[in-house]
Scaffold this active site. Structure first.
Site, PDB file in Angstrom:
ATOM      1  N   CYS A 383      -7.042 -27.844  22.597  1.00  0.00           N
ATOM      2  CA  CYS A 383      -8.107 -27.118  21.916  1.00  0.00           C
ATOM      3  C   CYS A 383      -9.474 -27.544  22.460  1.00  0.00           C
ATOM      4  CB  CYS A 383      -7.968 -27.262  20.411  1.00  0.00           C
ATOM      5  SG  CYS A 383      -8.680 -25.844  19.560  1.00  0.00           S
ATOM      6  N   HIS A 509      -2.411 -25.613  19.508  1.00  0.00           N
ATOM      7  CA  HIS A 509      -2.045 -26.981  19.102  1.00  0.00           C
ATOM      8  C   HIS A 509      -0.532 -27.173  19.166  1.00  0.00           C
ATOM      9  CE1 HIS A 509      -6.008 -28.170  17.369  1.00  0.00           C
ATOM     10  NE2 HIS A 509      -6.142 -26.853  17.349  1.00  0.00           N
ATOM     11  N   GLU A 511       1.040 -29.803  19.070  1.00  0.00           N
ATOM     12  CA  GLU A 511       1.459 -30.926  18.212  1.00  0.00           C
ATOM     13  C   GLU A 511       1.977 -30.473  16.850  1.00  0.00           C
ATOM     14  OE1 GLU A 511      -1.636 -30.148  18.997  1.00  0.00           O
ATOM     15  OE2 GLU A 511      -3.095 -30.664  17.444  1.00  0.00           O
TER      16      GLU A 511
HETATM   17  N1  GLN Z   1     -14.419 -26.602  18.129  1.00  0.00           N
HETATM   18  C1  GLN Z   1     -13.590 -25.813  18.978  1.00  0.00           C
HETATM   19  C2  GLN Z   1     -13.481 -24.387  18.506  1.00  0.00           C
HETATM   20  O1  GLN Z   1     -13.733 -24.095  17.371  1.00  0.00           O
HETATM   21  C3  GLN Z   1     -12.213 -26.431  19.127  1.00  0.00           C
HETATM   22  C4  GLN Z   1     -11.456 -26.512  17.845  1.00  0.00           C
HETATM   23  C5  GLN Z   1     -10.319 -27.485  17.871  1.00  0.00           C
HETATM   24  O2  GLN Z   1     -10.252 -28.364  18.716  1.00  0.00           O
HETATM   25  N2  GLN Z   1      -9.402 -27.377  16.933  1.00  0.00           N
HETATM   26  O3  GLN Z   1     -13.132 -23.524  19.269  1.00  0.00           O
END
Ligand code: GLN
Length: 538
Positions: A383, A509, A511
């Protein structure tokens, strides 16, 4: 099975005793006997969901397939049970009150005075029973957050009392307590447990089973004392001793016959054997590694390990799958600079840059990406970690000076990471990100194509920003490729790098989907690559 059974898990004495792990372990044992089980967490705080909470409060926010932002315990439930959870599996006081107040405003209560009893407790009971709809589960385990005696958990305990009364022997209550060891006198102490059970009794709830967390083995004497003072059978006083890995808890609970005692209580047969062959194989691989590798987890919430719970567990799963020990070094991104990066990251065989929000520690993450890219260290960016990889490449390979994410620098001349179209009009913070499972098509012939067995995967998301497609060709020309694309919205989901042993960034994600039975293939491949790097280093 016709009649759903309900098991309630409460906690006493202190918080953080591991109710989630005990609930998940019991669920796993019941599943191993062929029962269909789900677990639910009721959280007594007023946030409508944990999505708006800082990870320092209660650890990471876990995201389900259906896009619910939930308590981290749901991660344990999924990792242990290998069954996805949903919005219905996590309910907070905020959500309960929100729906009661909505009903009141609609006039649903027909002029009644709306009160904690029966309206709030009815709503709690409704949320518990909701999981039993369609007869999907034989057993529903409901974990009550907080500690017995807290003001905020009173309505939940009252709901448990009522359900217990209504359901008779189709429900059971497990109370988890602490039996402290006093080294000065060399004794285990049962008094805190007695007091905590007394508090439950004052609220009208008699526990059926008492699980005692302890540093040392409970003697028969202390077990019978607890049984006598707390009105439970001796066989229902279960010892839960500290173990080296949470994945051993189901085995310990089986040895202590927790599942058997509970099944008897709720009137279900105990003759089916507990099949834990796969689980034991996992444990065996975990405990007997044939090598080791060291991964650096770069994040800004590293003071509290729970902030990265699912990532840490996924690395453990992947280690077991490869049968290697994964040593994890948590590295604070706020203190990483171009100057000290070599000293801080040397010796790592894999670099994982964590998800996150906002500016703090972001430049440190970018420095970590550069170190991994230039030194050919296996890299996984998740992310915000993927976004950092994209920005680092823009600045140092494409020479786009000042390249950044719009999240961090609104006026950047090169917004290689930009706000998603669908997010532009969003102003509220709660539950408004791009959340939950979305499809992603894997490019044939890419490196991740070998990682995943399917061409169309579904992974979970939690973000507002995305790769800016205006730059996609420029990246490809210089060796960073978009190899996973959301086919419906044309969003870049995965990037990878040419000429590097293993460099992958994912907007989603992974995970959240790694379990004991199915370690996530991306983590497994990352650890395999890190293992190669370890061999090279030695
Ligand atoms: N802050 C980033 C976004 O909103 C990444 C979010 C995250 O890592 N979950 O796109």
């Amino acid at each position: 099975m016709k009649d759903t059974r309900y098991i309630f898990v409460t906690g006493g004495v202190v918080s953080s005793l591991g109710k989630g792990i005990i609930s998940a372990s019991l669920a796993r044992l019941l599943k191993a006997r062929g029962l269909k089980v789900t677990i639910q967490k009721l959280d007594p705080y007023i946030n409508v969901d944990p999505g708006t909470l800082n990870p320092y409060e209660h650890g990471e926010c876990f995201v389900t397939d259906d896009g619910a932002e939930t308590d981290l315990d749901l991660g344990h439930y999924e990792r242990f049970l290998n069954v996805p959870t949903s919005q219905a599996n996590n309910v907070t006081t905020g959500r309960i009150y929100q729906s009661v107040i909505d009903k009141e405003r609609r006039g649903d209560y027909l002029g009644e005075t709306v009160q904690i009893i029966p309206h709030i407790t009815d709503e709690i009971k409704y949320r518990i029973r909701l999981l039993a709809a369609h007869g999907k589960y034989d057993v529903i385990i409901t974990e009550i957050g907080g500690t017995v005696g807290d003001i905020e958990s009173l309505p939940y305990i009252e709901a448990v009392r009522q359900m217990r009364w209504e359901l008779g022997n189709k429900a059971a209550v497990i109370h988890l307590t602490l039996v402290p060891y006093l080294s000065a006198s060399g004794e285990l102490k049962s008094k805190p447990t007695q007091h905590s059970v007394k508090t439950l009794l004052e609220l009208g709830v008699q526990p059926d089973v008492i699980v005692c967390r302890a540093e040392k083995q409970l003697t028969e004497g202390i077990k019978s004392k607890i049984a006598l003072f707390c009105n439970v059978k001796e066989e229902a006083v279960i010892e839960s001793i500290d173990v080296s890995t949470i994945y051993e808890v189901p085995i310990r609970m089986r040895d202590e016959k927790l599942d058997e005692v509970v099944l008897k209580k709720i009137g279900l047969p105990t003759d089916k054997p507990t099949d834990l062959v796969g689980w034991e194989d996992f444990l065996n691989r975990l405990k007997n590694p044939k090598g080791k590798t060291k991964i650096g987890l770069i994040g800004k919430y590293v003071e509290l390990k729970d902030s990265y719970k699912s990532i840490l567990e996924s690395l453990i799963h992947a280690g077991a799958k490869n049968q290697v020990k994964v040593e994890i070094e948590l590295i604070h991104s706020e203190y990483l600079t171009e100057e000290n990066i070599e000293e801080k990251l040397k010796g790592l065989c894999g670099v994982l840059v964590a998800p996150g929000f906002g500016e703090r520690g972001f430049e440190g993450k970018i420095a970590a990406v550069k170190y991994a890219r230039v030194n050919n260290i296996p890299f996984l960016g998740i992310c915000l970690g993927m976004q950092a990889a994209v920005i680092e490449f823009a600045r140092n390979v494409l020479h786009l000076e000042g390249a950044n994410s719009r999240e961090v620098d609104r006026r950047t001349p090169h917004p290689v990471i930009d706000i998603m179209e669908s997010q532009k009009k969003v102003s509220g913070k709660g539950g408004t990100m791009r959340l939950g499972a979305y499809p992603c098509e894997i490019k044939k012939g890419s490196k991740v194509d070998k990682v995943y067995t399917e061409k169309l995967i579904h992974e979970r998301h939690r973000h507002r920003y995305e790769f800016n497609n205006k730059y996609i060709e420029m990246y490809a020309m210089h060796g960073m490729h978009a190899v996973g694309i959301n086919p419906n919205e044309d969003l870049v989901e995965i990037v990878e790098l040419d000429g590097h042993p293993w460099f992958v960034g994912v907007q989603f994600h992974p995970e959240y989907k790694s379990t004991v039975e199915e370690p996530h293939p991306l983590f497994t491949a990352f650890i395999a690559a890190a293992m190669e790097e370890s061999k090279k280093k030695n």
